[in-house]
Write an enzyme that holds these catalytic residues in place. Structure first.
Site, PDB file in Angstrom:
ATOM      1  N   SER A 125      72.222 -12.591 120.559  1.00 56.25           N
ATOM      2  CA  SER A 125      72.834 -12.738 119.240  1.00 56.25           C
ATOM      3  C   SER A 125      71.903 -13.473 118.289  1.00 56.25           C
ATOM      4  O   SER A 125      71.115 -14.330 118.714  1.00 56.25           O
ATOM      5  CB  SER A 125      74.132 -13.536 119.405  1.00 56.25           C
ATOM      6  OG  SER A 125      74.580 -13.991 118.159  1.00 56.25           O
ATOM      7  N   TYR A 150      79.135 -21.272 122.882  1.00 54.42           N
ATOM      8  CA  TYR A 150      78.905 -19.822 122.958  1.00 54.42           C
ATOM      9  C   TYR A 150      77.447 -19.501 122.652  1.00 54.42           C
ATOM     10  O   TYR A 150      76.759 -18.799 123.400  1.00 54.42           O
ATOM     11  CB  TYR A 150      79.823 -19.068 121.979  1.00 54.42           C
ATOM     12  CG  TYR A 150      79.369 -17.642 121.753  1.00 54.42           C
ATOM     13  CD1 TYR A 150      79.551 -16.682 122.733  1.00 54.42           C
ATOM     14  CD2 TYR A 150      78.714 -17.254 120.571  1.00 54.42           C
ATOM     15  CE1 TYR A 150      79.091 -15.372 122.547  1.00 54.42           C
ATOM     16  CE2 TYR A 150      78.261 -15.966 120.376  1.00 54.42           C
ATOM     17  CZ  TYR A 150      78.454 -15.026 121.369  1.00 54.42           C
ATOM     18  OH  TYR A 150      77.994 -13.748 121.183  1.00 54.42           O
ATOM     19  N   LYS A 154      74.016 -17.888 125.018  1.00 52.22           N
ATOM     20  CA  LYS A 154      73.082 -16.793 124.722  1.00 52.22           C
ATOM     21  C   LYS A 154      71.639 -17.276 124.881  1.00 52.22           C
ATOM     22  O   LYS A 154      70.788 -16.567 125.412  1.00 52.22           O
ATOM     23  CB  LYS A 154      73.317 -16.246 123.308  1.00 52.22           C
ATOM     24  CG  LYS A 154      74.658 -15.534 123.149  1.00 52.22           C
ATOM     25  CD  LYS A 154      74.760 -14.299 124.036  1.00 52.22           C
ATOM     26  CE  LYS A 154      76.123 -13.655 124.023  1.00 52.22           C
ATOM     27  NZ  LYS A 154      76.321 -12.635 125.046  1.00 52.22           N
TER      28      LYS A 154
END
Ligand code: NAD
Length: 335
Positions: A125, A150, A154
């Site tokens: 992302s 979150y 990644k």
């Protein structure tokens, strides 16, 4: 025909990618625990592709299930979408995110090594860039401390992949750093299906336009941007799906122990207010919105430099912002 395992393939991006894989002559095999998706997607995929896709309900960290899938389908590559993705929830339930997002990748990698499965495309992302000092962001732009657990998952997943490839594990990996996927399949048979309150802008817009939500709040209109609202790079989910097909085909031509990362965006930034106005215009509907306070942790502006994916993967977006917002609305209307 090359069989590709799609973890999280019943989800938003995974389901659209399944369609593009079939079109490109791959055979997708889906594993999904349906924690954030609906089983009906499988019927819709069959309607769109004319093929009944193999589906396994379960957690992609479940090694016995992965072994069973391999026994039934000799897969040659994996696209790993399965993860939790709600940024806000990850700040209150970090362990849930570290547990699922890291453990599922580790399980997949261990499985790949044991079965000599070579190719992996990983869903990363643009969140790994934080608020970059220079725009647009290239793949060389330094990653920054993640704003959320979150985002950190990644970054850590990317690092795990780099280390594994360095260890000469015999695998080939591409991490795709997605910008902001929106839109839906042009048939409106599949699209984004948020469970509960949407965490992303466009599902909130479509639900407000549909009267499911009373009002949408734009978080700040006093930033240093053309109209004061935040800027993002919105990319049609079908274009994003196509990037996975191109990445897989490209991986197939690389030697072992290959790793690379690509931005997947349009290369254009649009403000939140531009999205709202464009949505109203192309769909001839009104969206009830108000301007609210800035939201803590929001990146002010980010968009992709796409030269690398254009030149190396020969990937270019085919859909405009108007197309995306029309498809999002058509999908909402079917719900
Ligand atoms: P999604 O929630 O629609 O799809 C993910 C799917 O994975 C869901 O169907 C869910 O049921 C499944 N899943 C989750 N954990 C699982 C597990 N352990 N085993 C099996 N299935 C599991 O999300 P999406 O928008 O399609 O995102 C796909 C990937 O792309 C995710 O990794 C996400 O972090 C990443 N990503 C998404 C965005 C975005 O804005 N949508 C942006 C950047 C990156």
């Amino acid at each position: 025909m090359k069989k590709i395992l799609i973890t999280g393939g019943a989800g938003y991006i995974g389901s659209h990618t399944a369609v593009e894989l079939v079109k490109a002559g791959f055979e997708p095999i889906i594993i999904d625990d349906l924690s954030n998706s609906d089983i009906q997607v499988l019927d819709r995929l069959e309607e769109i592709t004319g093929k009944k896709l193999a589906f396994y309900k379960g957690d992609c960290s479940d090694r016995s299930l992965l072994d069973q899938i391999y026994a039934e389908h000799q897969i040659t590559g994996i696209i790993h979408f399965a993860a939790f993705k709600a940024v806000g929830e990850s700040t209150s339930l970090p362990l849930k995110y570290y547990q699922n997002n890291l453990m599922s990748l580790l399980a997949i990698l261990d499985f790949m090594k044991s079965k000599d499965i070579k190719d992996l495309v990983f869903s990363s992302s643009c969140t790994v860039y934080g608020q970059p000092a220079q725009l647009p962001v290239t793949e060389e732009t330094p990653r920054q401390d993640a704003e959320s657990p979150y985002g950190n998952t990644k970054k850590i997943c990317e690092d795990i992949l780099v280390d594994l490839v360095k260890s000469k594990a015999g695998i080939r990996v591409i991490s795709l750093r997605y910008f902001n996927p929106i839109g839906a399949h042009p048939t409106a048979k599949i699209g984004e299906l948020p469970i509960g309150t949407p965490a992303n802008l466009v599902p909130f817009v479509t639900q407000t336009a549909a009267g499911i939500r009373e009002k949408l709040t734009v978080f700040g209109d006093d930033y240093d941007t053309v109209d004061g609202s935040c800027v993002r790079d919105f990319i049609h989910v079908m274009d994003l799906a196509d990037a996975h097909v191109k990445a897989l085909s490209f991986l197939g031509k690389q030697t072992d122990d290959f790793y690379d990362v690509f931005n997947v965006g349009t290369g254009n930034g649009n403000t939140v207010l531009e999205v709202l106005r464009t949505f109203e215009k192309v769909n001839d509907v009104k969206v009830n919105f108000e301007i609210g306070q800035r939201r803590q942790g929001d990146v002010v502006k980010i968009w992709a430099d796409t030269k690398k994916i254009n030149s190396v993967l020969n990937w270019y977006p085919n859909y405009s912002l108007e197309d995306s917002l029309r498809d999002s609305w058509n999908w909402q209307k079917t719900l």
